[in-house]
Design a protein around this motif. Structure first.
Motif, PDB file in Angstrom:
ATOM      1  N   PRO A  63       0.810  -1.231   0.000  1.00 11.29           N
ATOM      2  CA  PRO A  63       0.000   0.000   0.000  1.00 11.29           C
ATOM      3  C   PRO A  63       0.835   1.269   0.000  1.00 11.29           C
ATOM      4  O   PRO A  63       1.948   1.309   0.528  1.00 11.29           O
ATOM      5  N   THR A  64       0.250   2.318  -0.590  1.00  9.05           N
ATOM      6  CA  THR A  64       0.839   3.644  -0.541  1.00  9.05           C
ATOM      7  C   THR A  64       0.483   4.285   0.811  1.00  9.05           C
ATOM      8  O   THR A  64      -0.280   3.722   1.606  1.00  9.05           O
ATOM      9  N   ARG A  65       0.991   5.472   1.051  1.00 11.65           N
ATOM     10  CA  ARG A  65       0.699   6.154   2.305  1.00 11.65           C
ATOM     11  C   ARG A  65      -0.788   6.482   2.426  1.00 11.65           C
ATOM     12  O   ARG A  65      -1.378   6.362   3.502  1.00 11.65           O
ATOM     13  N   LYS A  66      -1.395   6.903   1.311  1.00 12.90           N
ATOM     14  CA  LYS A  66      -2.823   7.209   1.336  1.00 12.90           C
ATOM     15  C   LYS A  66      -3.636   5.959   1.639  1.00 12.90           C
ATOM     16  O   LYS A  66      -4.604   6.002   2.404  1.00 12.90           O
ATOM     17  N   GLN A  67      -3.242   4.843   1.031  1.00  8.45           N
ATOM     18  CA  GLN A  67      -3.964   3.598   1.272  1.00  8.45           C
ATOM     19  C   GLN A  67      -3.803   3.142   2.713  1.00  8.45           C
ATOM     20  O   GLN A  67      -4.758   2.654   3.325  1.00  8.45           O
ATOM     21  N   VAL A  68      -2.609   3.320   3.269  1.00 11.40           N
ATOM     22  CA  VAL A  68      -2.379   2.944   4.667  1.00 11.40           C
ATOM     23  C   VAL A  68      -3.257   3.778   5.589  1.00 11.40           C
ATOM     24  O   VAL A  68      -3.869   3.253   6.539  1.00 11.40           O
ATOM     25  N   ALA A  69      -3.341   5.074   5.319  1.00 12.13           N
ATOM     26  CA  ALA A  69      -4.166   5.961   6.147  1.00 12.13           C
ATOM     27  C   ALA A  69      -5.635   5.568   6.060  1.00 12.13           C
ATOM     28  O   ALA A  69      -6.335   5.506   7.085  1.00 12.13           O
ATOM     29  N   GLU A  71      -6.862   2.603   5.200  1.00 12.26           N
ATOM     30  CA  GLU A  71      -7.055   1.295   5.819  1.00 12.26           C
ATOM     31  C   GLU A  71      -7.062   1.396   7.339  1.00 12.26           C
ATOM     32  O   GLU A  71      -7.765   0.640   8.016  1.00 12.26           O
TER      33      GLU A  71
END
Length: 265
Positions: A63-69, A71
């Motif tokens: 995941p990218t940073r946006k996806q991590v946030a 999730e």
């Protein structure tokens, strides 16, 4: 200047005009006009839809940073706001509603802190500072609460679960009191969000008005910076309040629906 110096006008709702034509519609006694509250609700819904659909389409194994946030928010709502307060048999089914409610209210609250064009000027407005909006959201939770309770317990079993075993007369009184408590839940859920958001915007508007008034005063150079810092501090606090109020509304909705499904006896 007189319009800017009247904070009460900030919350007035008039139909939006396009090309000199007001978007005013009525269905019987219901006013279905398109006003700035409706526009802000559309903006919040569009923001949630664009962000969630956009992230879901670009989801990766790494995941990218946006996806991590995103999730992290997803897992927090799933485990803390739904799984922790709702029975396991209902959590999966009601997670989409509770998550949508949380994200929509959060988006509405945050958009209300951003100055957007209102005619020839930029102003802030929060749709959740309108009692009709918050009452509508609370009504959804109210309907879903009792509908889910009846669905899982049967209509007789559900209303029987409103009162514990008690002598005749007292049992009927407890039933009536419980009915009133259910109505007060609807009122408190809507008024809490409305009052907090309206109060925050009123405080910010008062500071803005004071800054405008000081423009013609000799003390402007001394007091204006203090007021401007106060506006920044209040705005930062409002961001915190925006998140807290979205959380409270969503988790109380989960508690009410979960309590109706698995009644305590």
């Amino acid at each position: 200047m007189s319009e800017q110096l009247n904070p009460a006008e900030h919350f007035e709702l008039e139909p939006v005009s396009i090309g000199g034509q007001e978007l005013s519609f009525h269905i019987g006694p219901l006013d279905m006009s398109v006003n700035k509250a409706v526009i802000y609700l559309w903006l919040a819904a569009a923001l949630v839809a664009v962000v969630t659909i956009g992230i879901s389409r670009v989801a990766r194994v790494l995941p990218t940073r946006k996806q991590v946030a995103f999730e992290a928010i997803y897992e927090y709502v799933q485990s803390t706001m739904v799984g922790a307060v709702m029975p396991a048999k209902a959590a999966a089914n009601w997670f989409p509603y509770i998550a949508s409610l949380f994200l929509f209210i959060l988006a509405s609250n945050l958009i209300g802190l951003i100055p957007l064009p209102h005619g020839l000027s930029f102003k802030t407005y929060a749709a959740t500072a309108n009692i009709n909006v918050t009452a509508g959201l609370a009504a959804l939770t109210f309907i879903f609460t009792h509908a889910s309770g009846i669905r899982h317990n049967g209509i007789i079993g559900y209303f029987r679960g409103w009162t514990p075993d008690a002598p005749p007369g007292l049992k009927q009184l407890l039933f009536v009191l419980h009915g009133f408590s259910e109505l007060f839940r609807l009122v408190s859920l809507s008024v809490r969000l409305f009052a907090n958001m309206m109060a925050g915007h009123m405080v910010m508007l008062v500071f803005y008005v004071m800054i405008l008034m000081l423009q013609t005063w000799l003390l402007f150079g001394v007091l204006a910076p203090v007021l401007e810092l106060s506006v920044v501090a209040v705005s930062l606090f409002e961001i915190f309040v925006a998140g807290i109020q979205a959380y409270i509304f969503a988790i109380l909705s989960a508690v009410y629906i979960g309590g109706a499904i698995e009644q305590e006896h």
